[in-house]
Design a protein around this motif. Structure first.
Motif, PDB file in Angstrom:
ATOM      1  N   TYR A 131       0.229   4.045   1.374  1.00  0.00           N
ATOM      2  CA  TYR A 131       0.096   4.799   2.629  1.00  0.00           C
ATOM      3  C   TYR A 131       0.843   4.104   3.767  1.00  0.00           C
ATOM      4  O   TYR A 131       1.254   2.942   3.637  1.00  0.00           O
ATOM      5  N   ARG A 132       0.991   4.819   4.867  1.00  0.00           N
ATOM      6  CA  ARG A 132       1.645   4.271   6.061  1.00  0.00           C
ATOM      7  C   ARG A 132       0.826   4.645   7.294  1.00  0.00           C
ATOM      8  O   ARG A 132       1.265   5.452   8.124  1.00  0.00           O
ATOM      9  N   CYS A 133      -0.359   4.112   7.407  1.00  0.00           N
ATOM     10  CA  CYS A 133      -1.212   4.455   8.550  1.00  0.00           C
ATOM     11  C   CYS A 133      -0.572   3.929   9.839  1.00  0.00           C
ATOM     12  O   CYS A 133       0.027   2.850   9.848  1.00  0.00           O
ATOM     13  N   SER A 147       0.737  -2.989   6.981  1.00  0.00           N
ATOM     14  CA  SER A 147       1.002  -3.229   5.556  1.00  0.00           C
ATOM     15  C   SER A 147       2.431  -2.839   5.171  1.00  0.00           C
ATOM     16  O   SER A 147       3.142  -3.575   4.494  1.00  0.00           O
ATOM     17  N   LYS A 158      -5.365   8.884   4.897  1.00  0.00           N
ATOM     18  CA  LYS A 158      -5.854   8.140   3.720  1.00  0.00           C
ATOM     19  C   LYS A 158      -7.254   8.553   3.281  1.00  0.00           C
ATOM     20  O   LYS A 158      -7.660   8.252   2.163  1.00  0.00           O
ATOM     21  N   CYS A 161       0.857  -1.192   0.000  1.00  0.00           N
ATOM     22  CA  CYS A 161       0.000   0.000   0.000  1.00  0.00           C
ATOM     23  C   CYS A 161       0.893   1.242   0.000  1.00  0.00           C
ATOM     24  O   CYS A 161       1.920   1.267   0.672  1.00  0.00           O
ATOM     25  N   HIS A 168     -10.048   2.433  -0.595  1.00  0.00           N
ATOM     26  CA  HIS A 168      -9.775   3.861  -0.435  1.00  0.00           C
ATOM     27  C   HIS A 168     -10.899   4.689  -1.051  1.00  0.00           C
ATOM     28  O   HIS A 168     -11.054   4.727  -2.275  1.00  0.00           O
ATOM     29  N   ASP A 193      -4.490  -4.853  -0.025  1.00  0.00           N
ATOM     30  CA  ASP A 193      -4.473  -3.726   0.920  1.00  0.00           C
ATOM     31  C   ASP A 193      -4.906  -2.438   0.224  1.00  0.00           C
ATOM     32  O   ASP A 193      -5.449  -1.534   0.869  1.00  0.00           O
ATOM     33  N   TYR A 245      -1.596   2.602  12.478  1.00  0.00           N
ATOM     34  CA  TYR A 245      -2.098   1.396  13.151  1.00  0.00           C
ATOM     35  C   TYR A 245      -1.984   0.147  12.267  1.00  0.00           C
ATOM     36  O   TYR A 245      -2.425  -0.925  12.652  1.00  0.00           O
ATOM     37  N   CYS A 246      -1.436   0.308  11.054  1.00  0.00           N
ATOM     38  CA  CYS A 246      -1.508  -0.779  10.068  1.00  0.00           C
ATOM     39  C   CYS A 246      -0.128  -1.382   9.796  1.00  0.00           C
ATOM     40  O   CYS A 246       0.875  -0.666   9.760  1.00  0.00           O
TER      41      CYS A 246
HETATM   42  S1  SF4 Z   1      -4.788   1.111   6.671  1.00  0.00           S
HETATM   43 FE1  SF4 Z   1      -5.125   0.890   4.478  1.00  0.00          FE
HETATM   44  S2  SF4 Z   1      -4.378   2.832   3.632  1.00  0.00           S
HETATM   45 FE2  SF4 Z   1      -3.516   2.662   5.632  1.00  0.00          FE
HETATM   46  S3  SF4 Z   1      -1.517   1.695   5.341  1.00  0.00           S
HETATM   47 FE3  SF4 Z   1      -2.987   0.073   5.822  1.00  0.00          FE
HETATM   48  S4  SF4 Z   1      -3.673  -0.694   3.877  1.00  0.00           S
HETATM   49 FE4  SF4 Z   1      -2.716   1.318   3.502  1.00  0.00          FE
END
Ligand code: SF4
Length: 453
Positions: free
Chosen positions: A222-224, A229, A333, A220, A295, A265, A226-227
């Motif tokens: 993005y770099r949220c 990925s 995001k 993905c 998204h 993701d 809490y995630c």
């Molecule tokens: S929550 Fe979604 S948008 Fe954010 S980093 Fe994870 S996969 Fe990417």
């Protein structure tokens, strides 16, 4: 069995889940199924034991029930097992989900000789299931070398090394851990680097396959906070839409495979419109699902129309929070405006409330009850089914690190306690169990009001 034949057979195992609750919400071990294809490509015979296959023929023929609910999802077979020490004080039953232990033992005994066993792992807080599965493999196949990979092994390698009981640990994603695993088993073979674009997940192991899970992209942009990925995949890569359409066409040769589920993701960052057009052109009639929080920003009118025309039945939008400052501080995001537009596009295309839903995070550190209430109200106003998603601190994420720095828990905490079902019972950082319960009741009220419209 000759040594050379033995060296050309590898057992792949998808372990049990052990948790207070679990549901087969389209859970397939896609990574392991890719490994299966990679092994076949190398001339190595893969043998799969999927402890979570609700349609396992031995399980069904010995009286087990698949317990189907909707679109191929359903309840796992479960047994109550003794609680780990760390959760003795929490008033929840601890269960094992998946095929019965005696059936797993029988399957392992009938495997024949193998060069080794690859066990995968998913959620970090499900590690007890992997540990128990490996214990049983060890008892039934005492001379086999066992390798553990997958998400738990990648996010918590030290914990896995100390607890899992495997001979080797192969953390990471992509081809590197597979190369390492083959080396650990003494198999001299070089897997192809272009596995994701060239191969499909190997569903040939399943005698019955009501649903199949596919990936069109990895990672993905993005770099949220809490995630995980970004911890699992460093970049973003996508597969050619024509190749994916071929893959879907092959899968749907099987009459019984009525549901096709995408678990990317960030699927809308790939060539998804091109894939949807290709599926329409080929007249592939199936039910499709996007359960992994798409998204909203990229869900324009054309995309909504293509999803509708292709018979998508589940579209989950990733809203998470309606608080603009929290949207920004957790990764940016989505904005409320993105969400409004996406919901409007889906509604205009013809989707019902049940078909379009929104993930709302519940219990993010610093999140107020009012934020969740406002998000639920927004869903009600827009006609989008709300789907509360209880926060879990995932090891290695920014949010997890902050919680450790703030002294909320220690790095050495039992990962089981970070399970979102257990968190409200002990931590003081977020909402307590009764606040969580009240918000869940509000979620149901919003859903019921949308059902009545
Ligand atoms: S929550 Fe979604 S948008 Fe954010 S980093 Fe994870 S996969 Fe990417």
């Amino acid at each position: 069995m000759t040594e050379s034949r033995k060296a050309r057979r590898v057992l792949l195992v998808n372990p049990w889940i052990e948790d207070v609750s679990a549901y087969d919400y389209w859970l397939k071990p896609v990574g392991l199924l890719y490994i299966s294809s990679i092994l076949r490509d190398l001339g190595i015979e893969p043998i799969l034991v999927d402890c979570l296959d609700r349609y396992d023929s031995d399980f069904l023929s010995s009286g087990g029930e698949s317990q189907e609910k909707y679109f191929g999802t359903g309840k796992f077979h479960e047994v109550v097992i003794s609680k780990p020490e760390s959760m003795k004080h929490i008033p929840r039953k601890f269960k094992r989900f998946g095929i019965p232990e005696e059936l797993l033992r029988r399957k392992l005994r009938s495997t024949g000789e193998v060069a080794g066993v690859f066990v995968t792992s998913m959620m970090t807080y499900w590690y007890n299931g992997a540990v128990d599965t490996i214990r049983v493999i060890r008892e039934e196949l005492p001379t086999a070398r066992i390798v553990l990979g997958g998400i738990y092994a990648t996010l918590l390698p030290d914990h896995a090394a100390a607890n899992c009981g495997a001979d080797f640990l192969c953390p990471g994603t992509g081809i590197a851990p597979i190369k390492k695993a083959l080396e650990c088993l003494g198999i001299n073979a070089i897997p192809r680097e272009d596995w994701f674009t060239a191969l499909d997940p190997d569903y040939s192991h399943y005698t019955r396959l009501p649903y199949a899970v596919l990936l069109t992209s990895l990672g993905c942009p993005y770099r949220c906070t809490y995630c995980a990925s970004g911890k699992l995949w460093k970049g973003f890569s996508k597969r050619d839409p024509v190749a994916i359409a071929d893959s879907i066409e092959n899968l749907t040769d099987r009459e019984e495979t009525e549901d096709v589920v995408f678990f990317d993701d960030a699927i809308l960052f790939g060539d998804f419109k091109a894939l949807l057009k290709e599926l329409l052109k080929r007249k592939i009639v199936r039910r499709f699902h996007l359960p992994n929080g798409v998204h909203a920003r990229l869900l324009d009118e054309e995309m909504a129309g293509l999803l509708y025309d292709n018979n998508f039945k589940t579209i989950k939008l990733g809203l998470e929070t309606s608080d603009p400052s929290m949207q920004l501080s957790t990764g940016g995001k989505v904005t409320n405006e993105d969400f409004f537009k996406a919901a409007k596009n889906l509604a205009n295309a013809g989707f019902t409330s049940r078909e379009m839903s929104a993930y709302i995070m519940l219990n993010l550190p610093g999140q107020k009850v009012e934020d969740v209430e406002r998000s639920l109200e927004m869903c009600g106003e827009l006609g989008v089914y709300p789907s509360l998603n209880e926060f879990t601190p995932i090891p290695g994420t920014e949010q997890w690190k902050t919680l450790i720095e703030d002294g909320v828990f220690d790095e050495g905490i039992d990962p089981l306690l970070l399970d979102n079902s257990l968190l409200p019972h002990w931590w003081k950082k977020g909402m307590n169990a009764s606040q969580v319960q009240a918000l869940k009741e509000m979620e149901w009220k919003v859903r019921r009001s949308l059902d009545g419209k």
